[in-house]
Design a protein around this motif. Structure first.
Motif, PDB file in Angstrom:
ATOM      1  N   PHE A   1      12.944   0.658  -0.679  1.00 54.64           N
ATOM      2  CA  PHE A   1      11.605   0.070  -0.761  1.00 54.64           C
ATOM      3  C   PHE A   1      11.554  -1.218   0.041  1.00 54.64           C
ATOM      4  O   PHE A   1      12.458  -2.065  -0.058  1.00 54.64           O
ATOM      5  N   VAL A   2      10.493  -1.350   0.823  1.00 54.55           N
ATOM      6  CA  VAL A   2      10.188  -2.597   1.530  1.00 54.55           C
ATOM      7  C   VAL A   2       8.748  -2.953   1.181  1.00 54.55           C
ATOM      8  O   VAL A   2       7.812  -2.259   1.592  1.00 54.55           O
ATOM      9  N   GLY A   3       8.565  -4.031   0.416  1.00 53.15           N
ATOM     10  CA  GLY A   3       7.236  -4.404  -0.047  1.00 53.15           C
ATOM     11  C   GLY A   3       6.412  -5.106   1.017  1.00 53.15           C
ATOM     12  O   GLY A   3       6.939  -5.836   1.860  1.00 53.15           O
TER      13      GLY A   3
ATOM     14  N   THR B   1       2.205  -8.512  -1.585  1.00 51.84           N
ATOM     15  CA  THR B   1       2.573  -8.617  -3.005  1.00 51.84           C
ATOM     16  C   THR B   1       3.235  -7.339  -3.520  1.00 51.84           C
ATOM     17  O   THR B   1       3.336  -7.139  -4.737  1.00 51.84           O
ATOM     18  N   GLY B   2       3.669  -6.466  -2.630  1.00 53.04           N
ATOM     19  CA  GLY B   2       4.259  -5.206  -3.062  1.00 53.04           C
ATOM     20  C   GLY B   2       5.585  -5.399  -3.784  1.00 53.04           C
ATOM     21  O   GLY B   2       6.355  -6.313  -3.486  1.00 53.04           O
TER      22      GLY B   2
ATOM     23  N   VAL C   1      15.394  -2.266 -12.588  1.00 56.77           N
ATOM     24  CA  VAL C   1      15.303  -3.079 -11.376  1.00 56.77           C
ATOM     25  C   VAL C   1      13.847  -3.464 -11.149  1.00 56.77           C
ATOM     26  O   VAL C   1      12.930  -2.719 -11.498  1.00 56.77           O
ATOM     27  N   ASP C   2      13.667  -4.645 -10.556  1.00 59.53           N
ATOM     28  CA  ASP C   2      12.335  -5.156 -10.196  1.00 59.53           C
ATOM     29  C   ASP C   2      12.507  -5.870  -8.863  1.00 59.53           C
ATOM     30  O   ASP C   2      13.030  -6.986  -8.816  1.00 59.53           O
ATOM     31  N   MET C   3      12.089  -5.227  -7.758  1.00 58.89           N
ATOM     32  CA  MET C   3      12.447  -5.700  -6.429  1.00 58.89           C
ATOM     33  C   MET C   3      11.249  -5.710  -5.472  1.00 58.89           C
ATOM     34  O   MET C   3      10.324  -4.902  -5.602  1.00 58.89           O
ATOM     35  N   THR C   4      11.325  -6.595  -4.472  1.00 54.42           N
ATOM     36  CA  THR C   4      10.369  -6.568  -3.372  1.00 54.42           C
ATOM     37  C   THR C   4      10.954  -5.884  -2.147  1.00 54.42           C
ATOM     38  O   THR C   4      10.217  -5.403  -1.289  1.00 54.42           O
ATOM     39  N   ILE C   5      12.293  -5.838  -2.082  1.00 53.17           N
ATOM     40  CA  ILE C   5      12.976  -5.097  -1.029  1.00 53.17           C
ATOM     41  C   ILE C   5      14.333  -4.671  -1.578  1.00 53.17           C
ATOM     42  O   ILE C   5      15.036  -5.454  -2.224  1.00 53.17           O
TER      43      ILE C   5
ATOM     44  N   GLN D   1       2.488  -0.783  -3.017  1.00 51.61           N
ATOM     45  CA  GLN D   1       2.178  -1.595  -1.845  1.00 51.61           C
ATOM     46  C   GLN D   1       3.418  -1.836  -0.990  1.00 51.61           C
ATOM     47  O   GLN D   1       3.870  -2.968  -0.820  1.00 51.61           O
ATOM     48  N   GLY D   2       3.952  -0.743  -0.448  1.00 56.52           N
ATOM     49  CA  GLY D   2       5.131  -0.890   0.387  1.00 56.52           C
ATOM     50  C   GLY D   2       5.519   0.410   1.048  1.00 56.52           C
ATOM     51  O   GLY D   2       4.864   1.448   0.902  1.00 56.52           O
TER      52      GLY D   2
END
Length: 273
Positions: free
Chosen positions: A108-110, A113-114, A162-166, A77-78
């Motif tokens: 990555f750019v979520g 909820t991405g 890593v666990d990232m939203t951006i 979702q991103g």
């Protein structure tokens, strides 16, 4: 080589295991033949007469290595940009080159909820039996320090999660365990860098680690003796001479402006700077 530009979901799953021996890959280690007469209770006898090479054979001390690498990436979702290259070369390597090399960049750019989760792991596991220094090294001065190379059993593991939203993520893993002679040391390296985009920091959590257990043998020269029926022999006592256990982990979480870590391992009688 893999490249992806995706708005939605992207996955990458890699797994590699490589086992190699200079003799038989049978789960056991054979001591050097030829110059090596016997090993009994830690005693090693090496004859001074070259004629025994023809009688006993010229088998080197056995070395076995296992190299494993894995990656598991899910970007969901991103907006995803992903590029990776991987190369495995099983030939003899020299200083400055590697058997295994991987590198990847994940941006990555979520949306809503991405989030993107990515993990990497590399293991270099080696064990070797007693060898004759003159048979292993090109360097003519190596045997002046020791006539035999003792046993060893070393394992090193490196990686990251890593666990990232951006984020903008870059990693690299490499190792060398095959060379034409023991003059070239075993090496393993892992690097990771995490940043955001311009003034916008990365968001989430990241960690990188190394675990190592190094066991090295030692040898003590006792002298040269007349050992019938073999004639003159050099006698050594061998035992475990070193046991090192090391673990390190670095973790960051929250709004991450910059995170980088460089992990390196090198093992051998001859080392590079």
């Amino acid at each position: 080589m893999t490249t992806m530009q995706v708005l939605g979901t992207a996955t990458e799953i890699d797994s590699m295991t490589w086992q190699i021996s200079n003799l038989n890959l049978d789960g056991t280690l054979s001591a050097a033949g030829g110059a090596l007469i016997s090993t009994d209770g830690g005693a090693v006898l090496v004859p001074d007469l070259p004629v025994f090479d023809d009688i006993l054979g010229d088998t080197p001390g056995e070395v076995q290595y296992t190299v494993a690498y894995s990656e598991n990436t899910l970007a969901d979702q991103g907006l995803v940009s992903y590029a990776k290259s991987s190369d495995l070369d099983t030939a003899n390597q020299v200083v400055g080159t590697r058997n295994l090399e991987t590198s990847k960049v994940l941006e990555f750019v979520g949306l809503d909820t991405g989030r993107a989760v990515s993990s990497e792991d590399m293991v270099v596991d080696g064990a070797g039996s007693i060898g004759i220094t003159d048979d292993l090294f090109i360097c003519p001065f190596a045997a002046a320090s020791t006539g035999i190379t003792p046993e060893f059993c070393n394992i090193v593991e490196m990686g990251s999660t890593v666990d990232m939203t951006i984020m903008s993520l870059a990693t690299g893993a490499s190792e060398r365990n095959v060379a034409a002679s023991a003059d070239v040391p075993v090496a393993a390296d892992y690097v990771i860098a995490v940043t955001g985009f311009g003034d916008v920091p990365a968001s989430g959590s990241a960690s990188a680690f190394i675990d190592a257990h190094l066991q090295e043998g030692s040898s003590t020269y006792l002298g040269t003796f007349n050992f019938e029926p073999f004639g003159a022999v050099d006698a050594y006592l061998t035992d475990k001479g070193e046991d090192v256990q090391y673990s390190e982990m670095t973790t960051v979480s929250g709004e991450i402006t910059a995170f980088s870590k460089v992990l390196s391992y090198q093992s051998g009688i001859r080392r590079t700077a």
